[in-house]
Design a protein around this motif. Structure first.
Motif, short mmCIF file in Angstrom:
data_model
loop_
_atom_site.label_atom_id
_atom_site.label_comp_id
_atom_site.label_asym_id
_atom_site.label_seq_id
_atom_site.Cartn_x
_atom_site.Cartn_y
_atom_site.Cartn_z
N TYR A 1 0.83 -1.22 0.00
CA TYR A 1 0.00 0.00 0.00
C TYR A 1 0.86 1.26 0.00
N ARG A 2 1.90 1.28 0.85
CA ARG A 2 2.75 2.47 1.00
C ARG A 2 3.40 2.91 -0.30
N ASP B 1 -2.16 0.89 -5.22
CA ASP B 1 -3.58 1.14 -5.53
C ASP B 1 -3.72 2.21 -6.62
N ALA C 1 -2.77 0.53 -9.85
CA ALA C 1 -3.89 -0.32 -10.29
C ALA C 1 -4.98 0.51 -10.97
N LYS D 1 0.12 -6.76 -2.60
CA LYS D 1 -0.73 -6.13 -3.63
C LYS D 1 -0.55 -6.75 -5.02
N LEU E 1 -3.78 -7.93 -6.54
CA LEU E 1 -4.59 -6.83 -7.07
C LEU E 1 -4.18 -6.50 -8.50
N GLU F 1 -5.23 -9.17 -10.86
CA GLU F 1 -6.68 -9.11 -11.08
C GLU F 1 -7.01 -8.01 -12.09
N ILE F 2 -6.35 -6.87 -11.94
CA ILE F 2 -6.54 -5.75 -12.88
C ILE F 2 -6.14 -6.19 -14.28
N GLU G 1 1.92 10.76 4.80
CA GLU G 1 1.62 9.78 3.76
C GLU G 1 0.36 10.22 3.02
N VAL H 1 -4.89 7.47 -0.22
CA VAL H 1 -5.60 7.06 -1.44
C VAL H 1 -6.59 5.97 -1.09
N GLU H 2 -7.62 5.87 -1.90
CA GLU H 2 -8.63 4.83 -1.67
C GLU H 2 -8.03 3.48 -2.01
N GLU H 3 -8.12 2.58 -1.06
CA GLU H 3 -7.57 1.25 -1.28
C GLU H 3 -8.55 0.43 -2.12
N ASN H 4 -8.01 -0.29 -3.09
CA ASN H 4 -8.86 -1.14 -3.94
C ASN H 4 -9.27 -2.39 -3.18
N LEU I 1 -13.53 -2.50 -6.77
CA LEU I 1 -12.60 -2.71 -7.89
C LEU I 1 -13.28 -2.50 -9.24
N LEU J 1 -12.67 0.39 -12.23
CA LEU J 1 -12.32 0.04 -13.61
C LEU J 1 -13.28 0.73 -14.58
#
Lengths: 476, 286
Positions: free
Chosen positions: A206-207, A211, A214, A236, A239, A242-243, B271, B274-277, B282, B286
């Motif tokens: 995440y850091r 995301d 993605a 991740k 993820l 999957e994308i 930090e 952001v929105e976590e997927n 998801l 997209l």
């Protein structure tokens, strides 16, 4: 000068701090100083080892507690640390990383022995969450006992001064460096057609803003000539895969997985653009390595990143999908305007022929002259970055070498050592006052450590500690 | 001989590749210029803090009310039916208020089906639940109950978006506490009534208060609990009253006073958020 580098993070573990400690130690050895490294054992890697260049490493028999760090007991390792510091007749103890319990303990023991202490902070911390509050408090206590601190960026200095409540004149800014002889461009490795390779190299967590990545990848679904090469592993990864499946980009998104640091260059040179989506970063070695390989860097403008590279080497974006996407589009457009895909390496001034794969060590490292770097900056800052085509990959490598090299970092670090050597050592009462002011809760540990040191001095006086024999350094 | 003036050094720039003429520990005037403090901080007034505290007081009163009913059943001062019938009536009224205009025959049928299933199986299993923890000593039961009801209090949803909130843990803790206490009662019918009351207090009542809660409601709740405790145990009454007063009046006062010392630090080192997927968002992204 006799220097002891102390950190939980060292080879065989791989990471930014490990790289820094190793390269700085090697350069200090080359400058004629005696350097030993203190770290904890890594599986079979224990005891005293000599690594490249005769660098002596103590892999201490201390159990790892969490995330490659030892349990922060403050007192349990005092006898061992004292023995090593006295055996090696250390002048300066240099601790690395706020996360490293071993570094903090070595610095405390060093202070109690009357040695000079320096601490390098490699990361940025927030102030709100519990883990940050605890780490900041521990750092505040430890920096109260340290002669000087070093940060890898100006933002890092601001952050450290605030969270450790240390006087700003006691904090220097000395950046990381990169071995540009290892990270050399090779434009022949890039695809010859209209295809653009975008490289991402980071831990998939995440850091590191995975995301955001993605969210950016699907935007290029209808750009068949844009390909992604993703290096690294982490939680991740699923993820991104999957994308890749959902956007039917299996043929255009290459998941390389974890790659050892020495082989990263071979993947970087395949790319035209390097994308970094980190959400926080004190310095970011990855973008410097990418720039050294001649890639156009697109990065989020967070932490110390805006300080690292000149405008001609980097496009900064806000940490959101739209901004990063726009940045990549600008980078692609700039690539189309320039024609470095098929450039002849022989034409680049004084560079190796492509037969050497661009990886041979350069014999004569160019010294960092202030007037030279200034002329580079003047030429960079004046230009309109969005209209000008990108620089030749070899010119990028040359610039990075001028701006960031380990010799320069080592010389600047030695200046800090010389400065602290001239300062008088802290008295016990001064240390007690410092600990009391910054974290009275730690005083009990400090008193126990001091008592233990007294006991050890009685049981095994300094005069009876056998000094270690210095290994004769072979001429390089 | 004229002394040559030293060329004026270039101004300091906040980057890592310039500033060769400056020492590494040089601090420019721009140092910490991006520091921001107390961004997005909301300062609460005393009435606001007071109103917020009533949510916790309500949960404490809810547990207290349940324990009062347990004490009444245990001492046999009232029959289980005397508790069950009014409780059913109040629940019915509460249901009508909760559903309001959206009530329809289909909805009523669905809810009745759920209610009958729960009551039927509750009554069926009450003899087993009554004897489930009978072998355990009373001291142990009360200690266990204290801790599980404390867990209910800790994990309850007070309208805050924090990781600690868990409705499942909170509810399970309360029901477990009720089952523990059920074994101390005289008959399985007593146990059944206690479990029905546990469902009313810990399942239905929170749904109701979540839908429409006003700080004013705390006054009658507090009055009822105090009057009931007056007849049961005066030391417990003092403990309850002092706890509620402390939480509802003193804590908000301390909180409001301490707000002036709030010092949240923000800057470029923060930090980025952001929105976590996730699996849920998801496809939208997209």
């Amino acid at each position: 000068m006799r220097i002891c580098m102390a950190s939980d993070f060292f080879y065989p573990s791989i990471g930014g701090v490990e790289e820094h400690v190793y390269n700085l130690s090697q350069m200090l050895l080359r400058l004629g100083h005696k350097v030993v490294v203190l770290t904890h054992s890594y599986g079979d890697c224990n005891g005293i080892r000599y690594v490249t260049g005769g660098l002596k490493v103590y892999y201490l028999p201390i159990k790892v507690c969490y995330n490659q760090c030892i349990l922060p007991t403050a007192v349990c390792n005092v006898p061992m640390l004292r023995a090593v510091l006295l055996r090696e007749r250390v002048d300066v103890v240099h601790g690395h990383s706020a996360f490293s319990a071993l570094a903090h303990e070595a610095l405390m023991v060093g202070s109690l022995l009357g040695l000079k202490t320096v601490f390098t902070d490699h990361s940025l911390f927030g102030f709100a969450d519990l883990s940050a509050a605890l780490t900041n408090n521990l750092l505040e206590v430890n920096l109260g006992m340290v002669n000087h601190a070093i940060c890898v960026s100006h933002i890092g200095k601001e952050n450290t001064v605030l969270r450790a409540k240390v006087a700003k004149h006691r904090v220097s800014v000395i950046p990381n460096a990169v071995d540009t002889a290892l990270f050399t461009p090779d434009p022949y490795k890039r695809p010859g057609n209209d295809r653009i390779n975008i490289v991402v190299a980071s831990r998939l967590v995440y850091r590191k803003g995975i995301d955001l990545l993605a969210g950016v990848i699907p935007r290029f679904k209808n750009n068949p000539n844009v390909h992604f090469i993703i290096v690294g592993d982490g939680p991740k990864r699923d993820l991104l895969e999957e994308i890749r499946e959902k956007t039917n980009m299996q043929d255009r998104v290459e998941m390389v997985g974890a790659v050892e640091h020495a082989k990263v260059r071979d993947i970087l040179v395949r790319g035209h653009i390097f994308v970094n989506t980190s959400l926080t970063e004190a310095y970011c070695m990855a973008i410097v390595e990418a720039a050294s390989c001649g890639l156009q860097v697109v990065s989020t403008s967070v932490g110390g990143i805006p300080e690292v590279l000149p405008q001609s080497l980097i496009l900064l974006a806000e940490p959101d999908i739209d901004s990063i996407y726009s940045g990549i589009l600008v980078a692609i457009e700039r690539h189309r305007k320039s024609g470095f895909k098929t450039v002849n390496p022989n034409a680049a001034n004084g560079h190796l022929a492509s037969g050497d794969n661009g990886r041979g060590k350069r014999r004569h490292r160019r010294k960092v002259e202030s007037d030279e770097s200034q002329s580079i900056e003047d030429s960079l800052e004046a230009q309109n970055i969005h209209l000008k085509p990108i620089l030749c990959p070899y010119r990028c490598n040359e610039m990075v070498e001028t701006l960031y090299n380990w010799e320069d970092v080592a010389l600047r670090t030695v200046k800090v050592y010389n400065r602290v050597i001239q300062e008088r050592s802290f008295t016990t009462s001064e240390l007690v006052v410092a600990v009391w002011q910054h974290g009275s809760w730690f005083l009990v540990f400090f008193v126990v450590a001091h008592f233990l040191m007294g006991l050890l001095e009685f049981w095994r006086p300094r005069s009876r500690v056998e000094p270690a024999r210095d290994m004769q350094r072979l001429p390089s | 001989m004229v002394k040559k003036e030293k060329p004026k050094r270039a101004p300091w720039v906040k980057n890592l590749y310039s500033n060769r003429e400056y020492p590494d520990n040089y601090t420019d005037a721009s140092f910490l210029k991006d520091l921001r403090t107390n961004l997005h901080v909301r300062i609460y007034t005393y009435p606001e803090a007071l109103a917020g505290a009533t949510v916790l007081s309500n949960q404490i009163s809810c547990i207290t009310g349940f324990l009062i009913l347990y004490q009444l059943l245990l001492s046999d001062r009232v029959t289980p039916t005397t508790i069950l019938v009014p409780s059913c009536g109040v629940t019915g009224i509460g249901y009508l208020c909760y559903r309001g205009r959206s009530l329809s025959l289909a909805l009523l049928g669905e809810d009745s089906k759920t209610l009958l299933t729960v009551v039927f199986f509750g009554y069926l299993f009450s003899p087993m639940l009554h004897t489930l923890t009978q072998a355990i000593s009373t001291d142990t039961i009360y200690t266990m109950t204290f801790f599980v009801l404390l867990a209910n209090l800790v994990f309850s949803d007070y309208g805050l978006d924090v990781a600690m909130v868990s409705k499942a843990i909170s509810l399970n803790a309360a029901i477990f506490g009720a089952i523990c206490l059920a074994s101390r009662l005289l008959t399985s019918y007593h146990a059944f009534v206690l479990l029905v009351e546990a469902a009313v207090y810990f399942v239905l009542y929170p749904i109701m208060t979540e839908a429409s809660w006003s700080p004013v409601f705390m006054v009658p709740i507090f009055a009822v609990c105090c009057s009931a405790l007056y007849w049961i145990s005066q030391p417990v009454l003092y403990l309850y009253a002092s706890t509620i007063i402390f939480i509802n009046f003193i804590c908000p006062f301390i909180f409001v006073r301490l707000q002036q010392y709030k010092f949240n630090i923000h800057g470029p080192w923060d930090e980025a958020i952001v929105e976590e997927n996730t699996d849920e968002n998801l496809d939208e992204n997209l």
